[in-house]
Design a protein around this motif. Sequence first.
Motif, PDB file in Angstrom:
ATOM      1  N   UNK A 177    -132.383 -18.304 -51.111  1.00  0.00           N
ATOM      2  CA  UNK A 177    -133.604 -18.976 -50.658  1.00  0.00           C
ATOM      3  C   UNK A 177    -133.517 -19.386 -49.194  1.00  0.00           C
ATOM      4  N   UNK A 178    -132.357 -19.914 -48.807  1.00  0.00           N
ATOM      5  CA  UNK A 178    -132.184 -20.337 -47.411  1.00  0.00           C
ATOM      6  C   UNK A 178    -132.333 -19.147 -46.466  1.00  0.00           C
ATOM      7  N   UNK A 179    -131.705 -18.037 -46.850  1.00  0.00           N
ATOM      8  CA  UNK A 179    -131.768 -16.853 -45.984  1.00  0.00           C
ATOM      9  C   UNK A 179    -133.207 -16.350 -45.887  1.00  0.00           C
ATOM     10  N   UNK A 180    -133.875 -16.269 -47.038  1.00  0.00           N
ATOM     11  CA  UNK A 180    -135.258 -15.774 -47.039  1.00  0.00           C
ATOM     12  C   UNK A 180    -136.147 -16.672 -46.175  1.00  0.00           C
ATOM     13  N   UNK A 207    -133.246   5.013 -58.747  1.00  0.00           N
ATOM     14  CA  UNK A 207    -134.432   4.558 -59.491  1.00  0.00           C
ATOM     15  C   UNK A 207    -134.303   3.069 -59.804  1.00  0.00           C
ATOM     16  N   UNK A 208    -133.118   2.654 -60.232  1.00  0.00           N
ATOM     17  CA  UNK A 208    -132.919   1.239 -60.563  1.00  0.00           C
ATOM     18  C   UNK A 208    -133.038   0.356 -59.317  1.00  0.00           C
ATOM     19  N   UNK A 209    -132.467   0.831 -58.199  1.00  0.00           N
ATOM     20  CA  UNK A 209    -132.534   0.036 -56.965  1.00  0.00           C
ATOM     21  C   UNK A 209    -133.990  -0.135 -56.535  1.00  0.00           C
ATOM     22  N   UNK A 210    -134.768   0.948 -56.650  1.00  0.00           N
ATOM     23  CA  UNK A 210    -136.183   0.857 -56.269  1.00  0.00           C
ATOM     24  C   UNK A 210    -136.940  -0.102 -57.180  1.00  0.00           C
ATOM     25  N   UNK A 211    -136.580  -0.077 -58.468  1.00  0.00           N
ATOM     26  CA  UNK A 211    -137.232  -1.026 -59.390  1.00  0.00           C
ATOM     27  C   UNK A 211    -136.968  -2.459 -58.924  1.00  0.00           C
ATOM     28  N   UNK A 212    -135.731  -2.714 -58.474  1.00  0.00           N
ATOM     29  CA  UNK A 212    -135.405  -4.055 -57.986  1.00  0.00           C
ATOM     30  C   UNK A 212    -136.215  -4.382 -56.739  1.00  0.00           C
ATOM     31  N   UNK A 213    -136.296  -3.405 -55.828  1.00  0.00           N
ATOM     32  CA  UNK A 213    -136.993  -3.661 -54.561  1.00  0.00           C
ATOM     33  C   UNK A 213    -138.484  -3.908 -54.792  1.00  0.00           C
ATOM     34  N   UNK A 214    -139.055  -3.182 -55.743  1.00  0.00           N
ATOM     35  CA  UNK A 214    -140.493  -3.338 -56.006  1.00  0.00           C
ATOM     36  C   UNK A 214    -140.802  -4.528 -56.929  1.00  0.00           C
ATOM     37  N   UNK A 243    -136.112  -9.980 -49.351  1.00  0.00           N
ATOM     38  CA  UNK A 243    -134.756 -10.435 -49.009  1.00  0.00           C
ATOM     39  C   UNK A 243    -134.012 -10.850 -50.274  1.00  0.00           C
ATOM     40  N   UNK A 244    -134.690 -11.617 -51.112  1.00  0.00           N
ATOM     41  CA  UNK A 244    -134.013 -12.101 -52.322  1.00  0.00           C
ATOM     42  C   UNK A 244    -133.704 -10.958 -53.283  1.00  0.00           C
ATOM     43  N   UNK A 245    -134.609  -9.979 -53.377  1.00  0.00           N
ATOM     44  CA  UNK A 245    -134.351  -8.829 -54.251  1.00  0.00           C
ATOM     45  C   UNK A 245    -133.102  -8.069 -53.817  1.00  0.00           C
ATOM     46  N   UNK A 246    -132.880  -8.004 -52.505  1.00  0.00           N
ATOM     47  CA  UNK A 246    -131.688  -7.295 -52.019  1.00  0.00           C
ATOM     48  C   UNK A 246    -130.431  -8.111 -52.302  1.00  0.00           C
ATOM     49  N   UNK A 247    -130.510  -9.410 -52.032  1.00  0.00           N
ATOM     50  CA  UNK A 247    -129.323 -10.255 -52.161  1.00  0.00           C
ATOM     51  C   UNK A 247    -128.913 -10.460 -53.609  1.00  0.00           C
ATOM     52  N   UNK A 248    -129.921 -10.611 -54.472  1.00  0.00           N
ATOM     53  CA  UNK A 248    -129.608 -11.001 -55.848  1.00  0.00           C
ATOM     54  C   UNK A 248    -128.999  -9.834 -56.632  1.00  0.00           C
TER      55      UNK A 248
END
Lengths: 265, 265
Positions: B201-204, B83-90, B115-120
């Motif tokens: 940011x660079x990756x995104x 649930x927490x991971x999905x909150x981050x992704x959304x 991309x940033x939501x996954x990395x951060x």
Amino acid sequence: MIARGNGKEQKLIAQKNAKQENFRTLDKSLRIQKIIDTATDLFRRKGYRSTSLDDVSRELGVTKAAIYHYVSSKEEILSIIYIQALQHIFRNTNEILNKDIPPNEKLRLLLSNHVKNIIIQPLSMMCVFFSEENQLPEKEFRKIQNEKNKYNRIVEEIIKEGISLGIFRKTDPKLQTFAILGMCNWVYKWYKPKHGSFTPDQIADHFVNLLETGYLKCNQQKTQFLLESEQQKKGKTVTKKEYYQRLRTQCIDMLNLIDKMEKSG
Amino acid sequence: MIARGNGKEQKLIAQKNAKQENFRTLDKSLRIQKIIDTATDLFRRKGYRSTSLDDVSRELGVTKAAIYHYVSSKEEILSIIYIQALQHIFRNTNEILNKDIPPNEKLRLLLSNHVKNIIIQPLSMMCVFFSEENQLPEKEFRKIQNEKNKYNRIVEEIIKEGISLGIFRKTDPKLQTFAILGMCNWVYKWYKPKHGSFTPDQIADHFVNLLETGYLKCNQQKTQFLLESEQQKKGKTVTKKEYYQRLRTQCIDMLNLIDKMEKSG
């Protein structure tokens, strides 16, 4: 209840005998592969750490001693899975690399081959390959890492060559490799061989087209480039009239270039 | 040897006391998050199935009873992680979707955000999120699947809109979504936050640029299109002279188009 219980038990025994028979009728040279395939399926379903050699022997309907006849440990099975998966991933790469073709054609062939190599394999193998690396014994882990890095470097070198020849956009080749292979590798996560409406060829073509030319239509890309280059020259505002004039100049430059190209043969 | 053994034992006891103290000094509302974070790290390192609540309590230096005070089971911990991971992704998706901007800009923002939501995030969370789905209880599994599908559909709808407006190339939107999100998701596999030489940011930016415009330089893309369209008209051979003539015609068509565009404002 007792009768049902007995019936169920008899059924299980019959299944076990059938499995055992199945394994024994195999040629000796094929038995080790049967062990590997069975273990691969179990590792994918239950995870490597939660699967014991007892589970593997139960699934095959043989004793654990029979398994030890072919492999020395669970770790050895995992190492064999990795070696076989790498063989699949590297399949055809040498032939492609030895071709005398420009880097764009080489990358196209290599990526298409990569996607198909992943899809065409039993997906269990790729699931294990992409998720159980940390469970490998230290020495094997390093070997597999080296091979994976070798593969990444192959892609990176083609990208570098393409950039230096002016065929590929100038960009960081390492990051480009991660991005490109990421798209291709992820296919094992969603591809369903039985119910899939896409063939391996369709998926490979789709991916390579997207990676080569992007999702924007060509005219949109040009607008994007113009806008970006304008944004870089901050502070200087450009009127619509100037944009049209620039477009015209570019067309005329192009016409001159075409003349030159034709004359030079 | 005995002295060393005792020293080691004392050190372990001291560490355990420190951990326990650490957990107890936390505000009650933060303790459940501490349990989740600790379990997430263990699930990533050992796999979900091989981690017990005993392992979690040992890592925290508290009793299992203390953990049961906050969560009812290992399954509940896993569900909370999802649930927490999905909150981050959304995160930020609604703001992006509500913007009054064309689909290309929307997709650019959404992918960059993805991309940033996954990395951060703590990468452990994303590792668990992308690999332990099958371990979720049936009901939670379906809920998480629905949310993931919802996210995929958001991307798919933007792609469909972009195609219908003639901004994106015509292609299968479902396959396009798999391809695009695959590249973005794979980042959790190779990104090293501490030693990484690339910022989120660079990756995104890199990913979005590659996805929008591809790795081929624009002139190469045009050659590719010409070649492909020629290959489609099989049997008809085209001389070099004809190619040059066609290029000229296209330039002149473009000049006419620019005039028309300018006149129409």
